[in-house]
Design a protein around this motif. Structure first.
Motif, PDB file in Angstrom:
ATOM      1  N   ILE A 172      -9.649   7.426 -16.277  1.00 52.57           N
ATOM      2  CA  ILE A 172      -8.881   8.058 -15.197  1.00 52.57           C
ATOM      3  C   ILE A 172      -9.437   7.762 -13.805  1.00 52.57           C
ATOM      4  N   LEU A 173     -10.675   7.320 -13.710  1.00 53.36           N
ATOM      5  CA  LEU A 173     -11.296   7.008 -12.422  1.00 53.36           C
ATOM      6  C   LEU A 173     -11.677   5.536 -12.375  1.00 53.36           C
ATOM      7  N   MET A 174     -11.328   4.863 -11.282  1.00 60.45           N
ATOM      8  CA  MET A 174     -11.805   3.494 -11.108  1.00 60.45           C
ATOM      9  C   MET A 174     -13.294   3.546 -10.741  1.00 60.45           C
ATOM     10  N   PRO A 175     -14.000   2.436 -10.745  1.00 64.19           N
ATOM     11  CA  PRO A 175     -15.412   2.441 -10.365  1.00 64.19           C
ATOM     12  C   PRO A 175     -15.630   3.018  -8.973  1.00 64.19           C
ATOM     13  N   PHE A 176     -16.547   3.982  -8.893  1.00 63.91           N
ATOM     14  CA  PHE A 176     -17.016   4.517  -7.616  1.00 63.91           C
ATOM     15  C   PHE A 176     -18.381   3.874  -7.370  1.00 63.91           C
ATOM     16  N   LEU A 177     -18.459   3.007  -6.375  1.00 62.19           N
ATOM     17  CA  LEU A 177     -19.684   2.255  -6.119  1.00 62.19           C
ATOM     18  C   LEU A 177     -20.682   3.075  -5.308  1.00 62.19           C
ATOM     19  N   ASP A 178     -21.947   2.774  -5.488  1.00 62.78           N
ATOM     20  CA  ASP A 178     -22.998   3.349  -4.639  1.00 62.78           C
ATOM     21  C   ASP A 178     -23.066   2.497  -3.380  1.00 62.78           C
ATOM     22  N   LEU A 179     -22.309   2.894  -2.372  1.00 56.96           N
ATOM     23  CA  LEU A 179     -22.176   2.083  -1.164  1.00 56.96           C
ATOM     24  C   LEU A 179     -23.435   2.078  -0.313  1.00 56.96           C
ATOM     25  N   ALA A 180     -24.393   2.944  -0.636  1.00 56.61           N
ATOM     26  CA  ALA A 180     -25.671   2.939   0.067  1.00 56.61           C
ATOM     27  C   ALA A 180     -26.703   2.065  -0.640  1.00 56.61           C
ATOM     28  N   GLY A 181     -26.315   1.499  -1.773  1.00 60.34           N
ATOM     29  CA  GLY A 181     -27.247   0.670  -2.528  1.00 60.34           C
ATOM     30  C   GLY A 181     -27.477  -0.685  -1.895  1.00 60.34           C
ATOM     31  N   ALA A 182     -28.430  -1.418  -2.447  1.00 62.30           N
ATOM     32  CA  ALA A 182     -28.796  -2.716  -1.881  1.00 62.30           C
ATOM     33  C   ALA A 182     -27.652  -3.715  -1.962  1.00 62.30           C
ATOM     34  N   LEU A 232     -12.544  -6.335  -5.546  1.00 64.63           N
ATOM     35  CA  LEU A 232     -13.159  -5.847  -4.313  1.00 64.63           C
ATOM     36  C   LEU A 232     -14.027  -6.929  -3.687  1.00 64.63           C
ATOM     37  N   ARG A 233     -14.800  -7.589  -4.523  1.00 63.21           N
ATOM     38  CA  ARG A 233     -15.703  -8.650  -4.041  1.00 63.21           C
ATOM     39  C   ARG A 233     -14.934  -9.811  -3.435  1.00 63.21           C
ATOM     40  N   ASP A 234     -13.858 -10.202  -4.098  1.00 66.73           N
ATOM     41  CA  ASP A 234     -13.139 -11.417  -3.701  1.00 66.73           C
ATOM     42  C   ASP A 234     -12.042 -11.162  -2.678  1.00 66.73           C
ATOM     43  N   GLY A 235     -11.778  -9.887  -2.391  1.00 69.87           N
ATOM     44  CA  GLY A 235     -10.754  -9.575  -1.398  1.00 69.87           C
ATOM     45  C   GLY A 235      -9.347  -9.897  -1.850  1.00 69.87           C
ATOM     46  N   VAL A 236      -9.088  -9.772  -3.150  1.00 72.60           N
ATOM     47  CA  VAL A 236      -7.754 -10.057  -3.664  1.00 72.60           C
ATOM     48  C   VAL A 236      -7.065  -8.750  -4.040  1.00 72.60           C
ATOM     49  N   GLU A 237      -5.756  -8.828  -4.249  1.00 71.75           N
ATOM     50  CA  GLU A 237      -4.985  -7.643  -4.581  1.00 71.75           C
ATOM     51  C   GLU A 237      -5.443  -7.075  -5.920  1.00 71.75           C
ATOM     52  N   ILE A 238      -5.531  -5.763  -5.977  1.00 76.00           N
ATOM     53  CA  ILE A 238      -6.031  -5.092  -7.165  1.00 76.00           C
ATOM     54  C   ILE A 238      -4.871  -4.536  -7.985  1.00 76.00           C
ATOM     55  N   ASP A 239      -4.826  -4.915  -9.253  1.00 74.14           N
ATOM     56  CA  ASP A 239      -3.811  -4.414 -10.170  1.00 74.14           C
ATOM     57  C   ASP A 239      -4.504  -3.473 -11.153  1.00 74.14           C
ATOM     58  N   ASP A 240      -4.565  -2.201 -10.772  1.00 73.12           N
ATOM     59  CA  ASP A 240      -5.292  -1.213 -11.573  1.00 73.12           C
ATOM     60  C   ASP A 240      -4.488   0.079 -11.575  1.00 73.12           C
ATOM     61  N   PRO A 245       0.536   3.482  -7.588  1.00 76.82           N
ATOM     62  CA  PRO A 245       1.463   4.598  -7.356  1.00 76.82           C
ATOM     63  C   PRO A 245       1.434   5.655  -8.457  1.00 76.82           C
ATOM     64  N   SER A 246       1.080   5.242  -9.675  1.00 77.10           N
ATOM     65  CA  SER A 246       1.038   6.190 -10.792  1.00 77.10           C
ATOM     66  C   SER A 246      -0.388   6.635 -11.119  1.00 77.10           C
ATOM     67  N   ALA A 247      -1.289   6.607 -10.129  1.00 74.38           N
ATOM     68  CA  ALA A 247      -2.683   7.006 -10.339  1.00 74.38           C
ATOM     69  C   ALA A 247      -2.748   8.408 -10.947  1.00 74.38           C
ATOM     70  N   PRO A 248      -3.654   8.643 -11.895  1.00 72.44           N
ATOM     71  CA  PRO A 248      -3.726   9.947 -12.559  1.00 72.44           C
ATOM     72  C   PRO A 248      -4.106  11.094 -11.622  1.00 72.44           C
ATOM     73  N   LEU A 249      -4.745  10.780 -10.497  1.00 73.37           N
ATOM     74  CA  LEU A 249      -5.088  11.785  -9.493  1.00 73.37           C
ATOM     75  C   LEU A 249      -4.613  11.261  -8.144  1.00 73.37           C
ATOM     76  N   ASP A 250      -3.926  12.111  -7.382  1.00 80.17           N
ATOM     77  CA  ASP A 250      -3.259  11.609  -6.179  1.00 80.17           C
ATOM     78  C   ASP A 250      -4.201  11.175  -5.070  1.00 80.17           C
ATOM     79  N   TRP A 251      -5.485  11.578  -5.164  1.00 79.85           N
ATOM     80  CA  TRP A 251      -6.434  11.197  -4.120  1.00 79.85           C
ATOM     81  C   TRP A 251      -7.184   9.896  -4.422  1.00 79.85           C
ATOM     82  N   LEU A 252      -6.977   9.339  -5.595  1.00 81.62           N
ATOM     83  CA  LEU A 252      -7.697   8.113  -5.947  1.00 81.62           C
ATOM     84  C   LEU A 252      -7.323   6.915  -5.071  1.00 81.62           C
TER      85      LEU A 252
END
Length: 273
Positions: A172-182, A232-240, A245-252
């Protein structure tokens, strides 16, 4: 209510983002992983554990996010473990005089009054590089990595074939990255590779949030998470489906856009090679 996932492994699902608490049964007690969210849920979980006829022998937090370092007095005073980096991270949070107010800002308002703060984060860091949880029960292998949060760890319950994944491998959740990581992107891909390496030993995967999956679903989630991070890395459109539009949680979708913007800003701030 506790639900059996595999021999000696049970799960309790919270109403809050399908948060999963995991109970591993040992001869003299149970290992309690990421226990509960609200006081009522944790008291109910403690009652369910008592019905098993075994006390809580040890606890483990997969990472230092607030919803994974909670505790309830009804669980008793068993040692509560995390990786060395996980323990150091939450210890740093608790060292600030206004830590409770800081955490309260990020709590879901509909649950905030029911989340116990008094025992939050009181965990002991295992020695750096520790490979197993020290307790009298089935061998539980620690798979530490730097992906979602500092000192994040998945646990492989050997003999039962259960991978407790922390805040990764969710349906139900896509990867949440540690944006403060190296290196948030490569760290996450490296963690997925670690999971790939043990996939042959896994019959069930329990994410921190979401549905329990079988071996086939583990591989499908690995593929989907890898595709998301690589996009995310390659800057291409994400099909997930988790961010569309049908994300299981509206804030995702908003979190997805925020991650994308943060990674873009990070890349722009890096000095040219």
């Amino acid at each position: 209510m506790l639900r059996h996932v595999a021999e000696g492994v049970l799960v309790y699902e919270s109403e809050f983002i399908q948060s999963n608490s995991v109970v591993v049964q040992g001869a003299a007690g149970v290992l309690l992983i990421d226990p509960g969210i609200t006081r009522h849920e944790m008291a109910t979980l403690a009652d369910d554990i008592r019905e098993l006829g075994r006390p809580v022998a040890a606890g483990f937090s997969t990472h230092p996010d607030w919803d994974h370092v909670l505790w309830h007095a009804d669980f008793g005073d068993a040692p509560r473990y995390g990786t060395a980096r996980c323990a150091a991270s939450i210890r740093d949070v608790l060292s600030h005089a206004d830590w409770e107010a800081d955490i309260a800002e990020g709590l879901p308002p509909e649950y905030a009054e029911e989340i116990p703060m008094e025992l939050l984060g009181l965990i002991t860091g295992l020695p750096a590089g520790a490979a197993r949880i020290p307790w009298e029960g089935p061998d539980v292998r620690i798979i530490e990595h730097q992906a979602h949060a500092p000192g994040h760890a998945a646990l492989l319950v050997e003999g039962s074939g259960v991978l407790v994944a922390g805040d990764m491998l969710s349906d139900i959740l896509m990867p949440f990255l540690d944006l403060a990581g190296a290196d948030p992107i490569e760290d996450y891909l490296a963690a997925l590779q670690l999971f790939e390496g043990v996939a042959g030993e896994v019959d069930a995967v329990i994410p921190g949030h979401g549905s329990v999956g079988g071996a086939g679903q583990l591989r499908a989630r690995l593929d989907l998470d890898r595709a998301y991070v690589q996009a995310l890395r390659d800057g291409v459109e994400i099909d997930d489906p988790r961010v569309g539009p049908s994300a299981p949680l509206d804030w995702l979708p908003d979190v997805h856009r925020w991650q994308l913007e943060a990674l873009t800003q990070r890349a722009q701030a890096e000095p040219p090679e």
